[in-house]
Design a protein around this motif. Structure first.
Motif, mmCIF file in Angstrom:
data_model
loop_
_atom_site.group_PDB
_atom_site.id
_atom_site.type_symbol
_atom_site.label_atom_id
_atom_site.label_comp_id
_atom_site.label_asym_id
_atom_site.label_seq_id
_atom_site.Cartn_x
_atom_site.Cartn_y
_atom_site.Cartn_z
ATOM 1 N N SER A 1 122.475 7.375 -108.445
ATOM 2 C CA SER A 1 123.724 6.713 -108.802
ATOM 3 C C SER A 1 124.401 7.419 -109.971
ATOM 4 O O SER A 1 123.809 8.280 -110.639
ATOM 5 C CB SER A 1 123.458 5.253 -109.178
ATOM 6 N N SER A 2 125.642 7.011 -110.229
ATOM 7 C CA SER A 2 126.360 7.581 -111.376
ATOM 8 C C SER A 2 125.676 7.187 -112.686
ATOM 9 O O SER A 2 125.780 7.902 -113.692
ATOM 10 C CB SER A 2 127.815 7.106 -111.373
ATOM 11 N N LYS A 3 124.962 6.060 -112.681
ATOM 12 C CA LYS A 3 124.207 5.646 -113.870
ATOM 13 C C LYS A 3 123.120 6.664 -114.176
ATOM 14 O O LYS A 3 122.896 7.018 -115.349
ATOM 15 C CB LYS A 3 123.587 4.270 -113.640
ATOM 16 N N ASP A 4 122.444 7.166 -113.125
ATOM 17 C CA ASP A 4 121.406 8.182 -113.319
ATOM 18 C C ASP A 4 122.008 9.468 -113.889
ATOM 19 O O ASP A 4 121.419 10.109 -114.768
ATOM 20 C CB ASP A 4 120.715 8.484 -111.986
ATOM 21 N N ALA B 1 124.748 9.675 -115.681
ATOM 22 C CA ALA B 1 125.148 9.401 -117.067
ATOM 23 C C ALA B 1 123.954 9.482 -118.009
ATOM 24 O O ALA B 1 124.054 10.061 -119.104
ATOM 25 C CB ALA B 1 125.806 8.025 -117.150
ATOM 26 N N GLN B 2 122.825 8.913 -117.595
ATOM 27 C CA GLN B 2 121.616 8.961 -118.427
ATOM 28 C C GLN B 2 121.141 10.394 -118.606
ATOM 29 O O GLN B 2 120.750 10.791 -119.709
ATOM 30 C CB GLN B 2 120.526 8.099 -117.803
ATOM 31 N N SER C 1 128.511 8.149 -120.991
ATOM 32 C CA SER C 1 128.720 6.862 -120.343
ATOM 33 C C SER C 1 129.055 7.042 -118.863
ATOM 34 O O SER C 1 129.466 8.124 -118.433
ATOM 35 C CB SER C 1 129.862 6.112 -121.028
ATOM 36 N N ARG C 2 128.905 5.959 -118.088
ATOM 37 C CA ARG C 2 129.241 6.022 -116.663
ATOM 38 C C ARG C 2 130.735 6.256 -116.468
ATOM 39 O O ARG C 2 131.144 6.934 -115.519
ATOM 40 C CB ARG C 2 128.816 4.725 -115.966
ATOM 41 N N SER C 3 131.544 5.703 -117.369
ATOM 42 C CA SER C 3 132.987 5.913 -117.244
ATOM 43 C C SER C 3 133.344 7.377 -117.440
ATOM 44 O O SER C 3 134.241 7.909 -116.778
ATOM 45 C CB SER C 3 133.755 5.047 -118.239
ATOM 46 N N SER D 1 132.598 9.097 -114.254
ATOM 47 C CA SER D 1 133.627 8.770 -113.270
ATOM 48 C C SER D 1 134.900 9.578 -113.503
ATOM 49 O O SER D 1 135.481 10.139 -112.571
ATOM 50 C CB SER D 1 133.937 7.273 -113.323
#
Length: 317
Positions: free
Chosen positions: A4-7, A9-10, A15-17, A20
């Motif tokens: 995911s985009s969360k992965d 970002a980490q 940040s996820r934004s 994006s």
């Protein structure tokens, strides 16, 4: 497990934004180090953005719509195969539709797919151009571009005629294919042959029609005077001409010279082995894919020379 985009970002430490923004083409608001960190995380994790979410965010999908003519020309399938692979390397997918679709059906495809770009290998009618303008979808009418004087299809036809003249044939003929009568490439290739004859001071080419039905083509080939060089719409047309010549006892290349087009596998399987014109498809379509990423800066004319024409000498001339 889906990345995911969360992965991302980490992994990138942002940040996820931020992820994006960068993946949706708005990375210019971040410094180079941040952009590179996100791009590196995407590559390492093998992340692919969710297509529906990207479509909603940008108003267009990761699809490129290819408008294909209904034609027996196998070069189109080669183009589609190469283009599918090349575009995939840039995260884009190829969607194909028929050029015979009505403007209404064409509009429905655009509304459903919301493609990033339309590439036409068949001339677009004014009605379909109006649909594209209304949908605010950029289109490249490559069929029109490569069929103009100096374009690759026109050039290939001229190369056919010039090669036949160089081989000593002083009468030139052109073999059309019935099923391709509405194909813009046929008109361009024939015009190239015609203008080569004019430049050499020869009469315009005798035009015959080939049907690809064994007995039906005998009279067409028999109508050609001894010593004619025959330029053919494609390799299928040329193979049919060779078969008809063999049946009526016309020797090739002594009494009839035959040159095909597209350098398909069939060209190596005829007897005698066919002389043909080939195009550098992998190179030209990779170049096309690269230019597509700059779609707002490209025009039809950028692709007029798509495909580097090359004569492949066989035994039929």
């Amino acid at each position: 497990m889906r990345v995911s985009s969360k992965d991302v970002a980490q992994r990138a430490g942002v940040s996820r934004s931020t992820v994006s923004y960068i993946l949706n083409g708005h990375g210019d608001r971040f410094n180079q180090a941040t952009r590179e960190a996100v791009e590196r995380a995407v590559a390492e994790l093998g992340y692919r953005p969710h297509s529906a979410g990207r479509t909603l965010a940008r108003g267009q999908s990761d699809l490129v719509l290819l408008v294909l003519p209904i034609s027996p020309n196998s070069q189109f399938s080669q183009m589609a195969d190469q283009m599918t692979e090349t575009l995939a390397e840039h995260g884009l997918s190829l969607l194909m539709c028929s050029a015979t679709a009505s403007p209404r059906s064409f509009a429905a495809v655009l509304t459903t797919a919301r493609p990033r770009l339309v590439i036409a290998l068949s001339e677009l009618s004014e009605a379909k151009r109006a649909v594209l303008r209304s949908a605010d979808v950029h289109a490249l009418d490559i069929a029109h571009a490569i069929s103009q004087p100096g374009g690759s299809s026109w050039t290939a036809g001229r190369m056919q005629a010039e090669h036949l003249m160089q081989r000593g044939y002083r009468r030139i003929a052109y073999a059309r294919l019935t099923e391709a009568r509405d194909d813009v490439l046929l008109r361009a290739r024939e015009q190239g042959v015609r203008e080569a004859c004019q430049a050499a001071g020869l009469d315009g080419p005798q035009v015959i029609t080939v049907t690809l039905r064994a007995d039906a083509d005998l009279d067409a080939i028999a109508s050609l005077p001894i010593g004619t060089g025959l330029a053919c719409y494609n390799d299928d047309t040329a193979a049919a001409a060779l078969a008809a010549a063999r049946v009526i006892g016309r020797t090739v290349p002594q009494e009839l010279g035959v040159v095909g087009m597209d350098d398909t596998p069939l060209a190596t399987q005829t007897s005698p082995r066919l002389t043909t014109i080939g195009f550098g498809l992998p190179t030209s379509w990779n170049r096309l894919a690269q230019l597509l990423l700059q779609r707002h800066e490209t025009t039809d004319a950028d692709f007029a020379d798509a495909g580097e024409c090359q004569l492949i000498q066989g035994e039929s001339t």
